[in-house]
Write a protein that holds these residues in place. Structure first.
Motif, PDB file in Angstrom:
ATOM      1  N   TRP A  63     -12.338 -38.954  13.316  1.00 32.31           N
ATOM      2  CA  TRP A  63     -12.060 -38.566  11.934  1.00 32.31           C
ATOM      3  C   TRP A  63     -11.691 -39.767  11.064  1.00 32.31           C
ATOM      4  CZ3 TRP A  63      -9.755 -33.200  10.605  1.00 32.31           C
ATOM      5  CH2 TRP A  63     -10.360 -32.210  11.383  1.00 32.31           C
ATOM      6  N   ILE A  64     -11.342 -40.900  11.686  1.00 33.34           N
ATOM      7  CA  ILE A  64     -10.947 -42.087  10.916  1.00 33.34           C
ATOM      8  C   ILE A  64     -12.100 -42.581  10.046  1.00 33.34           C
ATOM      9  CG2 ILE A  64     -10.215 -44.498  11.126  1.00 33.34           C
ATOM     10  CD1 ILE A  64      -8.598 -43.705  13.584  1.00 33.34           C
ATOM     11  N   GLN A  65     -13.342 -42.322  10.440  1.00 31.01           N
ATOM     12  CA  GLN A  65     -14.478 -42.751   9.628  1.00 31.01           C
ATOM     13  C   GLN A  65     -14.482 -42.096   8.256  1.00 31.01           C
ATOM     14  OE1 GLN A  65     -18.423 -40.613  10.772  1.00 31.01           O
ATOM     15  NE2 GLN A  65     -17.193 -40.586  12.643  1.00 31.01           N
ATOM     16  N   LEU A  66     -13.689 -41.034   8.075  1.00 30.54           N
ATOM     17  CA  LEU A  66     -13.634 -40.322   6.803  1.00 30.54           C
ATOM     18  C   LEU A  66     -12.576 -40.890   5.858  1.00 30.54           C
ATOM     19  CD1 LEU A  66     -13.935 -36.675   8.188  1.00 30.54           C
ATOM     20  CD2 LEU A  66     -15.741 -38.078   7.175  1.00 30.54           C
ATOM     21  N   TYR A  76     -11.485 -52.875  12.061  1.00 33.96           N
ATOM     22  CA  TYR A  76     -12.719 -52.754  11.281  1.00 33.96           C
ATOM     23  C   TYR A  76     -12.381 -52.746   9.794  1.00 33.96           C
ATOM     24  CZ  TYR A  76     -14.832 -51.375  15.728  1.00 33.96           C
ATOM     25  OH  TYR A  76     -15.266 -51.356  17.024  1.00 33.96           O
ATOM     26  N   LYS A  77     -13.246 -53.397   8.999  1.00 30.32           N
ATOM     27  CA  LYS A  77     -12.952 -53.562   7.583  1.00 30.32           C
ATOM     28  C   LYS A  77     -13.289 -52.341   6.746  1.00 30.32           C
ATOM     29  CE  LYS A  77     -13.436 -58.606   7.539  1.00 30.32           C
ATOM     30  NZ  LYS A  77     -14.156 -59.783   6.956  1.00 30.32           N
ATOM     31  N   THR A  78     -14.257 -51.544   7.195  1.00 29.82           N
ATOM     32  CA  THR A  78     -14.689 -50.376   6.420  1.00 29.82           C
ATOM     33  C   THR A  78     -14.857 -49.177   7.342  1.00 29.82           C
ATOM     34  OG1 THR A  78     -17.068 -50.768   6.719  1.00 29.82           O
ATOM     35  CG2 THR A  78     -15.974 -51.912   4.872  1.00 29.82           C
ATOM     36  N   PRO A  79     -14.828 -47.965   6.786  1.00 34.08           N
ATOM     37  CA  PRO A  79     -15.090 -46.777   7.601  1.00 34.08           C
ATOM     38  C   PRO A  79     -16.462 -46.807   8.264  1.00 34.08           C
ATOM     39  CG  PRO A  79     -14.065 -46.156   5.531  1.00 34.08           C
ATOM     40  CD  PRO A  79     -14.396 -47.610   5.417  1.00 34.08           C
ATOM     41  N   GLU A 122     -19.844 -47.515  13.136  1.00 37.66           N
ATOM     42  CA  GLU A 122     -20.828 -48.280  13.895  1.00 37.66           C
ATOM     43  C   GLU A 122     -20.205 -48.858  15.164  1.00 37.66           C
ATOM     44  OE1 GLU A 122     -22.837 -51.156  11.456  1.00 37.66           O
ATOM     45  OE2 GLU A 122     -24.156 -49.612  10.626  1.00 37.66           O
ATOM     46  N   GLY A 123     -18.946 -49.238  15.091  1.00 38.42           N
ATOM     47  CA  GLY A 123     -18.258 -49.723  16.282  1.00 38.42           C
ATOM     48  C   GLY A 123     -18.175 -48.648  17.346  1.00 38.42           C
ATOM     49  N   LYS A 124     -17.881 -47.419  16.925  1.00 37.63           N
ATOM     50  CA  LYS A 124     -17.841 -46.296  17.866  1.00 37.63           C
ATOM     51  C   LYS A 124     -19.219 -46.053  18.477  1.00 37.63           C
ATOM     52  CE  LYS A 124     -14.954 -43.340  18.170  1.00 37.63           C
ATOM     53  NZ  LYS A 124     -13.909 -43.027  19.170  1.00 37.63           N
ATOM     54  N   GLU A 146     -15.380 -52.110  23.859  1.00 42.01           N
ATOM     55  CA  GLU A 146     -14.292 -51.897  22.910  1.00 42.01           C
ATOM     56  C   GLU A 146     -13.869 -53.196  22.226  1.00 42.01           C
ATOM     57  OE1 GLU A 146      -9.785 -49.931  22.827  1.00 42.01           O
ATOM     58  OE2 GLU A 146     -10.976 -49.919  24.658  1.00 42.01           O
ATOM     59  N   LYS A 147     -13.854 -54.282  22.971  1.00 45.63           N
ATOM     60  CA  LYS A 147     -13.492 -55.575  22.392  1.00 45.63           C
ATOM     61  C   LYS A 147     -14.666 -56.191  21.636  1.00 45.63           C
ATOM     62  CE  LYS A 147     -11.820 -60.209  23.593  1.00 45.63           C
ATOM     63  NZ  LYS A 147     -11.437 -61.124  24.693  1.00 45.63           N
ATOM     64  N   GLY A 148     -15.857 -56.057  22.185  1.00 52.20           N
ATOM     65  CA  GLY A 148     -17.021 -56.704  21.597  1.00 52.20           C
ATOM     66  C   GLY A 148     -17.511 -56.068  20.304  1.00 52.20           C
ATOM     67  N   ALA A 149     -17.294 -54.761  20.138  1.00 44.71           N
ATOM     68  CA  ALA A 149     -17.817 -54.066  18.955  1.00 44.71           C
ATOM     69  C   ALA A 149     -17.221 -54.604  17.653  1.00 44.71           C
ATOM     70  CB  ALA A 149     -17.592 -52.565  19.087  1.00 44.71           C
ATOM     71  N   PRO A 150     -15.879 -54.693  17.525  1.00 48.68           N
ATOM     72  CA  PRO A 150     -15.349 -55.252  16.277  1.00 48.68           C
ATOM     73  C   PRO A 150     -15.727 -56.713  16.071  1.00 48.68           C
ATOM     74  CG  PRO A 150     -13.578 -54.860  17.861  1.00 48.68           C
ATOM     75  CD  PRO A 150     -14.806 -54.211  18.411  1.00 48.68           C
ATOM     76  N   GLU A 151     -15.853 -57.475  17.153  1.00 44.86           N
ATOM     77  CA  GLU A 151     -16.273 -58.869  17.029  1.00 44.86           C
ATOM     78  C   GLU A 151     -17.713 -58.956  16.517  1.00 44.86           C
ATOM     79  OE1 GLU A 151     -15.660 -60.419  20.919  1.00 44.86           O
ATOM     80  OE2 GLU A 151     -13.494 -60.679  20.679  1.00 44.86           O
ATOM     81  N   PHE A 152     -18.570 -58.091  17.041  1.00 48.24           N
ATOM     82  CA  PHE A 152     -19.973 -58.056  16.611  1.00 48.24           C
ATOM     83  C   PHE A 152     -20.063 -57.740  15.115  1.00 48.24           C
ATOM     84  CE2 PHE A 152     -23.811 -55.722  15.640  1.00 48.24           C
ATOM     85  CZ  PHE A 152     -24.815 -56.467  16.234  1.00 48.24           C
ATOM     86  N   LEU A 153     -19.310 -56.729  14.674  1.00 44.87           N
ATOM     87  CA  LEU A 153     -19.396 -56.313  13.278  1.00 44.87           C
ATOM     88  C   LEU A 153     -18.702 -57.290  12.349  1.00 44.87           C
ATOM     89  CD1 LEU A 153     -18.994 -52.534  13.964  1.00 44.87           C
ATOM     90  CD2 LEU A 153     -20.979 -53.631  12.937  1.00 44.87           C
ATOM     91  N   ALA A 154     -17.690 -57.992  12.856  1.00 44.48           N
ATOM     92  CA  ALA A 154     -17.069 -59.043  12.050  1.00 44.48           C
ATOM     93  C   ALA A 154     -18.052 -60.187  11.822  1.00 44.48           C
ATOM     94  CB  ALA A 154     -15.809 -59.559  12.741  1.00 44.48           C
ATOM     95  N   GLU A 155     -18.896 -60.445  12.819  1.00 48.20           N
ATOM     96  CA  GLU A 155     -19.860 -61.536  12.718  1.00 48.20           C
ATOM     97  C   GLU A 155     -21.066 -61.178  11.855  1.00 48.20           C
ATOM     98  OE1 GLU A 155     -22.616 -64.440  15.611  1.00 48.20           O
ATOM     99  OE2 GLU A 155     -21.261 -62.942  16.504  1.00 48.20           O
TER     100      GLU A 155
END
Length: 301
Positions: free
Chosen positions: A140-143, A171-174, A179-181, A199-208
């Motif tokens: 629900w956090i994506q909302l 994550y910077k945006t919903p 997308e991380g999920k 779990e660790k790589g997803a936010p790093e990927f999206l930050a990049e």
């Protein structure tokens, strides 16, 4: 200024069920008791918000898209027993909420998550609307957006707003959160990830890269040549297919209006006598001793 509480019916119910065990005449009652205490706490904390409890239907299309979806729910006798014990209490919960004047909604073809997404999208079209999402489900956090807050009643620290989204989730945006999920997958619902991005790589990927779509764009332009196995798969292999599937399964940001024929609503009307009867039947002495004090929070909305 319209204000609402959108409450994840079964998320709150299961959390209450795992509290101190209570029973009356052989019927477990802790889920009912905990639910009533939680609803009163919410009325105290958010007196100007209109509460709406959302119950799960069955989103059959998810099982078609991913046959293993939620297949772990019946693989453990203890889980099955817990589920049955909780479900035996849900009729009492629904009747008690109705007697307290709480609106409840269920769409037979949608999960509560889907209805939360639809209602956020619809209600937030009116200026200055405020919504608090009450759920232990992180999907629900994506909302979350300006005016929309997510809160897990099991932990006072678990409150996510648009202002603290990055601090709480990484994550910077919903959309990045969603997308991380999708990259990670969701073990609790038996949704596999894309592989190699956890779990660790997803936010790093999206930050990049900012987004998966931007990652694909860079690859297509030749600006980026993926070298990691997981990145290659996400660009042109099974990882890309899995991400697309997961996005369909997990996104709640754009939910189409449900068919009115599938919508079930219990509008709720405050009925002191009926609520007292339920409490007497289930032996809720502590509520009965202060019945008027308990109910008065539900009289003014």
């Amino acid at each position: 200024m319209p204000k609402y509480l959108l409450i994840d019916g079964n998320s709150v119910g299961y959390a209450c069920h795992h509290g101190t065990k209570l029973s009356s005449g052989g019927q477990e009652t802790q889920a009912v008791f905990g639910y009533l205490k939680t609803m009163r706490e919410l009325r105290v904390t958010y007196p100007d918000h209109t509460p709406i409890v959302l119950w799960d239907g069955r989103a059959e299309w998810r099982f078609t898209l991913n046959p293993s979806y939620k297949s772990n729910r019946n693989d453990d006798p203890k889980k099955v027993a817990t589920k049955e014990a909780y479900q035996s209490q849900t009729p009492f919960i629904k009747d008690a909420l109705e007697a307290l004047g709480i609106r409840q909604m269920r769409v037979t073809t949608h999960e509560a998550d889907d209805m939360a997404g639809y209602m956020v999208g619809t209600l937030m079209q009116k200026p200055d609307t405020e919504i608090v999402l009450i759920s232990g489900d992180g999907d629900w956090i994506q909302l979350v957006r300006p005016g929309v807050t997510w809160r897990d009643m099991r932990d006072d620290a678990k409150i996510v707003t648009s202002a603290n989204l990055f601090d709480k989730t990484g994550y910077k945006t919903p959309l990045a959160y969603l997308e991380g999920k999708c990259l990670q997958g969701d073990g609790s619902d038996v949704i596999s990830g894309v592989g190699g991005i956890g779990e660790k790589g997803a936010p790093e990927f999206l930050a990049e890269f900012g987004s998966v779509r931007n990652f694909w764009k860079l690859c297509e332009e030749g600006t980026l040549v993926p070298k990691k196995k997981a990145h290659i798969s996400l660009y042109e292999g099974d990882g890309r297919k899995l991400f697309g599937r997961n996005l369909k399964l997990m996104q709640l940001i754009k939910v189409a209006k449900p068919d009115p024929a599938n919508v079930e609503v219990r509008k709720g009307e405050l009925n002191r006598e009926r609520f007292q009867q339920i409490c007497e039947e289930l032996g809720f002495a502590s509520i009965l001793k202060q019945l008027d004090v308990f109910i008065n929070r539900f009289e003014a909305k």
